[in-house]
Scaffold this active site. Sequence first.
Site, PDB file in Angstrom:
ATOM      1  N   TYR A 180      -1.828  -0.292  10.223  1.00  0.00           N
ATOM      2  CA  TYR A 180      -1.821  -0.783   8.765  1.00  0.00           C
ATOM      3  C   TYR A 180      -0.489  -0.163   7.997  1.00  0.00           C
ATOM      4  O   TYR A 180       0.215  -0.815   7.362  1.00  0.00           O
ATOM      5  CB  TYR A 180      -3.136   0.007   8.226  1.00  0.00           C
ATOM      6  CG  TYR A 180      -3.352  -0.362   6.761  1.00  0.00           C
ATOM      7  CD1 TYR A 180      -3.865  -1.730   6.364  1.00  0.00           C
ATOM      8  CD2 TYR A 180      -3.001   0.358   5.772  1.00  0.00           C
ATOM      9  CE1 TYR A 180      -4.045  -2.002   5.332  1.00  0.00           C
ATOM     10  CE2 TYR A 180      -3.197   0.221   4.283  1.00  0.00           C
ATOM     11  CZ  TYR A 180      -3.736  -1.216   4.107  1.00  0.00           C
ATOM     12  OH  TYR A 180      -3.916  -1.302   2.766  1.00  0.00           O
ATOM     13  N   SER A 189       0.844  -1.104  -0.016  1.00  0.00           N
ATOM     14  CA  SER A 189       0.141   0.091   0.230  1.00  0.00           C
ATOM     15  C   SER A 189       1.110   1.247  -0.074  1.00  0.00           C
ATOM     16  O   SER A 189       1.993   1.291   0.877  1.00  0.00           O
ATOM     17  CB  SER A 189      -0.783   0.194   1.222  1.00  0.00           C
ATOM     18  OG  SER A 189      -1.546   1.169   1.458  1.00  0.00           O
TER      19      SER A 189
END
Length: 251
Positions: free
Chosen positions: A158, A144
Amino acid sequence: MTTNMMGRVAIVTGAASGIGRATAMALIADGARVMLADLDIAGLDPILADARARGGDAEAIRIDATLEADQAALVAATLDRFGRLDCAVNNVGGGDTGVGICDETLEGWDRTVRLSLTATWLGMKYQIPAMVAKGGGSIVNTASMAGVRYSPAAAPSYSAAKAGVLHLTRYAAHAHAEEGIRVNSLSPGLTATTIVERMFTLDQQAAIAAGGQLIARAVQPREIADAIVFLCSDRSAMITGTNLEVCGGAR
């Protein structure tokens, strides 16, 4: 996009929706035989039906990607069904939003790290030996942009987990290059998946894209899928240990 995936065998985890679904369908369309894996087994039925209607070859299995036994069973089922494994897309991930360093819980941290990092490691632990046995292969790990740079929309767990995916990818690429294994990661920017649509309105998505990237719109799942198929194929034969940013040009 046409690649040379005809007859190759691929695993795609998190295949029931979003980037995983688009990737599975793109691989099937390019001639790959695909083992679809997801906790949501019913969500894989439309992909199977579409594949069979088009003359493609696909199978589905329910797994929890954070469980070692399930990852081992996924590779075993793939070898039993197709006889080999050429490429794998480790696409499982997720986490909380709207929390910071001081208000994220230990439970939330552990859950996100298991889903977004541990699952990737467990996948490769069983995929690599299967690929080595047939002379090599290609692995693509979905990371990501939150693991590349700070994102206020992403929880610290995350961001840290996806940064871990980037280095885990480089580690695996170096450690297994001599065995014919290529390992790359792909970092999507804001992507128009159902999860993102639940998190942000269209206006909010447009504002995020305009403020953070050169191409001011959300990335479409198929655009991510095309890049993943490229990294799986021999057209990327000299690319390994690399993170490909598919984000419309991060500012």
